[in-house]
Scaffold this motif. Structure first.
Motif, PDB file in Angstrom:
ATOM      1  N   VAL A 104       1.075  -1.307  -0.149  1.00 27.14           N
ATOM      2  CA  VAL A 104      -0.343  -0.077   0.147  1.00 27.14           C
ATOM      3  C   VAL A 104       0.788   1.288  -0.098  1.00 27.14           C
ATOM      4  CG1 VAL A 104      -0.116   0.168   2.432  1.00 27.14           C
ATOM      5  CG2 VAL A 104      -2.076   1.141   1.113  1.00 27.14           C
ATOM      6  N   ASP A 108      -1.259   3.323  -3.132  1.00 26.23           N
ATOM      7  CA  ASP A 108      -2.039   4.522  -2.335  1.00 26.23           C
ATOM      8  C   ASP A 108      -1.506   5.762  -2.869  1.00 26.23           C
ATOM      9  OD1 ASP A 108      -3.447   6.509  -1.342  1.00 26.23           O
ATOM     10  OD2 ASP A 108      -4.125   5.225   0.446  1.00 26.23           O
ATOM     11  N   ASP A 181      -2.911   5.983   7.341  1.00 26.74           N
ATOM     12  CA  ASP A 181      -3.504   5.507   8.956  1.00 26.74           C
ATOM     13  C   ASP A 181      -2.890   4.101   9.229  1.00 26.74           C
ATOM     14  OD1 ASP A 181      -4.566   3.562   6.749  1.00 26.74           O
ATOM     15  OD2 ASP A 181      -6.489   4.460   6.538  1.00 26.74           O
ATOM     16  N   ASN A 182      -3.721   3.286  10.125  1.00 25.30           N
ATOM     17  CA  ASN A 182      -3.124   2.143  10.622  1.00 25.30           C
ATOM     18  C   ASN A 182      -2.792   1.007   9.675  1.00 25.30           C
ATOM     19  OD1 ASN A 182      -2.870   3.005  13.235  1.00 25.30           O
ATOM     20  ND2 ASN A 182      -4.499   2.552  13.750  1.00 25.30           N
ATOM     21  N   THR A 183      -3.399   1.249   8.404  1.00 20.62           N
ATOM     22  CA  THR A 183      -3.347   0.266   7.207  1.00 20.62           C
ATOM     23  C   THR A 183      -2.090  -0.101   6.804  1.00 20.62           C
ATOM     24  OG1 THR A 183      -4.076   1.563   5.569  1.00 20.62           O
ATOM     25  CG2 THR A 183      -5.700   0.347   6.667  1.00 20.62           C
ATOM     26  N   LYS A 187       4.235  -2.133   6.436  1.00 18.82           N
ATOM     27  CA  LYS A 187       4.267  -2.536   5.109  1.00 18.82           C
ATOM     28  C   LYS A 187       5.729  -2.257   4.532  1.00 18.82           C
ATOM     29  CE  LYS A 187      -0.060  -3.574   5.220  1.00 18.82           C
ATOM     30  NZ  LYS A 187      -0.456  -4.934   5.189  1.00 18.82           N
TER      31      LYS A 187
END
Length: 205
Positions: A104, A108, A181-183, A187
């Motif tokens: 991500v 993103d 955010d937390n996502t 990563k």
């Protein structure tokens, strides 16, 4: 009757002799041809189109040194020199970035990693402690690019490397926006930077 035969034979012999003389004259004529020649030689050589980054890991190319432990608001800065090592000018240099390991962080485009590239007229002054480098420029900086981290054929204009033997002192900054955010936790992405130089327009030589 004998006289007639003798006369005929004499004519035949005479005819053969005449033909032989004509052939001899024609043969002699082939040696009378006039000739003349001249020549010239020219050498044709091609030019060299080549660009290169600084030595990996050195102050002239920190792009090979990664970063870890990023949180929203963090930045990662890496200096890299881009040089025209050929003997020909270039029409353009473009940058394409790809994620060889994807997450991500690169998919993103809004909340993921953001890319900024600047140039300095002289080598960047490096500070900080590896790998948390910081940089300052002696002179005016030029912003070449400021977008999401993944780019395709992004034109880098006004580069010194467009000219043979020219070198650009670039600073690549990757930042993680405050909006991540937390996502985005735990990563990881690996970003490959590819610079492509294209030859100048053909001209008369």
């Amino acid at each position: 009757m004998k006289l007639g035969l003798t006369t005929m034979t004499g004519k035949l012999v005479a005819s053969v002799a005449v033909l032989g003389s004509a052939a001899a004259v024609a043969s002699l004529g082939t040696f009378g041809t006039f000739t003349s020649s001249t020549d010239a030689a020219t050498t044709v050589a091609t030019g060299t189109v080549a660009i290169a980054l600084g030595t990996p890991g050195s102050a002239a190319n920190r792009l090979t040194i990664g970063a870890s432990g990023l949180v929203p608001g963090d930045t990662m800065q890496r200096a890299v020199d881009l040089s025209n090592t050929g003997n020909q000018n270039l029409a353009s240099i473009v940058l394409t970035t790809t994620a060889t390991t994807s997450s991500v962080l690169n998919t993103d485009a809004t909340n993921g990693l953001q890319l900024k590239i600047e140039s300095c007229p002289t080598a960047w002054t490096e500070g900080g402690t590896a790998p948390a480098y910081t940089y300052t420029c002696t002179g005016a900086t030029t912003k070449l690019n400021a977008t999401g981290v993944i780019q395709t054929n992004q034109a880098l204009t006004g580069l010194s490397a467009l000219t043979a033997n020219g070198t650009d002192h670039l600073l690549v900054t990757l930042s993680l926006p405050q909006t991540a955010d937390n996502t985005f936790q735990t990563k990881s992405s690996t970003i490959n930077f590819n610079f492509l130089g294209t030859q100048r327009v053909g001209t008369s030589k």
